[in-house]
Design an enzyme around this catalytic site. Structure first.
Site, short mmCIF file in Angstrom:
data_model
loop_
_atom_site.label_atom_id
_atom_site.label_comp_id
_atom_site.label_asym_id
_atom_site.label_seq_id
_atom_site.Cartn_x
_atom_site.Cartn_y
_atom_site.Cartn_z
N ASP A 53 11.03 13.46 3.46
CA ASP A 53 11.80 12.37 2.83
C ASP A 53 12.06 11.22 3.79
O ASP A 53 13.06 10.51 3.66
CB ASP A 53 13.14 12.90 2.28
N HIS A 98 6.69 11.34 -2.94
CA HIS A 98 6.63 10.02 -2.29
C HIS A 98 6.94 8.95 -3.33
O HIS A 98 6.37 8.95 -4.41
CB HIS A 98 5.24 9.77 -1.70
#
Length: 457
Positions: free
Chosen positions: A43, A71
């Site tokens: 992340d 993503h």
């Protein structure tokens, strides 16, 4: 001397070409791939860096993981979420490649593509290539993933916190040599069906409550086979052609991150693949000499999803502030991310494993509201600094973090578009990270959009 060769003689090279020249050419020919990897627990904003680099890329590749990755890319105000597709699929001029190291859940692939089509993604099927050696994730792998988590919770009082996307069970089938690949699906379907039934029975014998609609799944898979057939290539040959044909810009989009790597991560709270630089070679079928730039993506603070050691975690108002300002919820799971100060021990360790050539420091703007910012610079055990990152989770839980406190800047950085626009304290924070990790920061992220990435060199 007849019938013998003097000890300093050498057999002739093919075509009379000197062996030394052949060795040199073998080592230096071909394009080099640019790799983007996560340097923390995921992340970090890899998708945004890939999106930036993918604008002029010819090939964008995924080498490991599956649709457990998440993503997010923002283009022209539209937010695209990618899990299995390379985020470079947005570029209409680039080919996106899913390598042999990736595990592919076909229903998830098409569902993801269709969701992004509604947001404006076009003609993705014409730009996607899938390796014939990639292993398949089946619906029963996903069901088993959930059952294993329930088992772990019942037996140990804790679970790993998987995404329940079937990634671990699919890699387990691969390692046990019972898995099925894309090439099997596109070959003799009767043979594939037989092996699929055997694999389903194996899992049912281990998990008696597991229900598998064998015929229903086979029917769906047969339909998917015809849809993906035009996209499938011999992956090794595809990459070889890309590397050794006309010069191309080839980008590799790493999924997950260094601290989630099956070998180098905080085991057992890791993913099931190698998400460090070694996974690029094994997951695409390319040699190490074709690795060029290796960019590590680092969030300006640290986050983690699920359980496991987290030395710089802040279970207080600082953690809450980072979580709310950073909108720290997982793209794949929707789970709240744990938040804490930047940990330079993690970054140095990730650099040891990956050999980063530069860093991208993202989400600097989230720190805008803080009066002061702490950075973890060392770990101590028994009052003594340790120069390594502990492999054992119990030991990692016990480390004492040594912090340095830096002044905050208390100014809005989201409008910054060049280095000079950043407050002096923000510049000092970036230089502090560079000096302690020993790697230059090439980009600084101050927002979600493509133009909010400040390039420093």
């Amino acid at each position: 001397m007849s019938g013998t060769r003097a000890s300093n003689d050498r057999p002739p090279s093919a075509g009379g070409v000197k062996r030394g020249r052949l060795q040199h050419e073998a080592a230096t020919t071909g394009s080099r791939v640019t790799v983007v990897l996560g340097a923390q627990w995921g992340d970090e904003g890899k998708g945004k860096v890939v999106d930036l680099l993918a604008t002029d890329a010819d090939v964008v590749s995924r080498c490991q993981g599956g649709n457990n990755a998440g993503h997010t890319v923002v283009v022209d105000g539209k937010e695209y979420d990618f899990h299995l597709l390379p985020s470079g699929i947005i570029n209409p001029k680039a080919v996106s490649f899913i390598g042999n190291g990736v595990v592919v859940h076909l229903p998830g692939l098409f569902e993801e593509a269709e969701k992004n089509e509604k947001k404006g993604l076009k003609d993705w099927e014409k730009r996607l290539v899938i390796s014939d050696r990639a292993h398949l994730v089946f619906d029963f792998h996903q069901a088993v993933d959930g059952l294993q988590e329930v088992q772990r919770q019942a037996q140990e009082g804790k679970n790993i916190g998987t995404t329940r996307k079937g990634i671990g069970p699919a890699y387990s089938s691969k390692a046990a040599r019972t898995g099925l690949r894309i090439c099997d699906l596109l070959s003799d379907f009767d043979e594939f069906s037989s092996r699929f039934k055997n694999l389903a029975r194996q899992h049912q014998s281990m998990f008696p409550s597991l229900e598998v609609d064998v015929e229903g799944q086979l029917k769906r898979l047969k339909g998917f086979a015809e849809r993906i057939r035009p996209m499938v290539r011999d992956g090794v040959y595809f990459m070889y052609e890309a590397l050794h044909g006309p010069p191309k810009k080839i980008l590799v989009e790493g999924a997950n991150a260094a601290l989630l790597d099956i070998d180098f991560g905080t085991y057992p709270f890791v993913t099931s693949s190698n998400c460090t630089v070694g996974g690029v070679c094994t997951g695409l079928g390319i040699p190490p000499q074709n690795i060029g730039e290796v960019y590590g993506v680092v969030k300006a603070y640290t986050t983690r999803v699920g359980i496991g050691a987290f030395p710089t975690e802040q279970i207080n108002e600082i953690g809450d502030l980072l979580q709310s300002r950073g909108h720290e919820w997982g793209v794949t799971t929707g789970r709240k991310r744990r938040c804490g100060w930047l940990d330079l021990m993690i970054l140095r360790y990730a650099h040891m494993v990956n050999g980063f050539t530069a860093l991208a420091l993202t989400k600097l703007d989230i720190l805008d509201a803080l009066d002061e910012i702490k950075v973890g610079v060392a770990y101590k055990l028994g009052g003594k600094r340790i120069p390594y990152f502990p492999a054992n989770q119990e030991i990692l839980q016990k480390v004492e973090v040594e912090y340095e406190t830096l002044p905050g800047w208390k100014a809005d950085t989201t409008g910054a578009r060049k280095w000079e626009d950043l407050p002096p304290q923000a510049q000092s924070y970036i230089r502090f990270v560079e000096n302690h990790v020993g790697v230059a920061v090439k980009w600084v992220g101050v927002g979600k959009s493509r133009d909010s990435m400040i390039q420093l060199f």
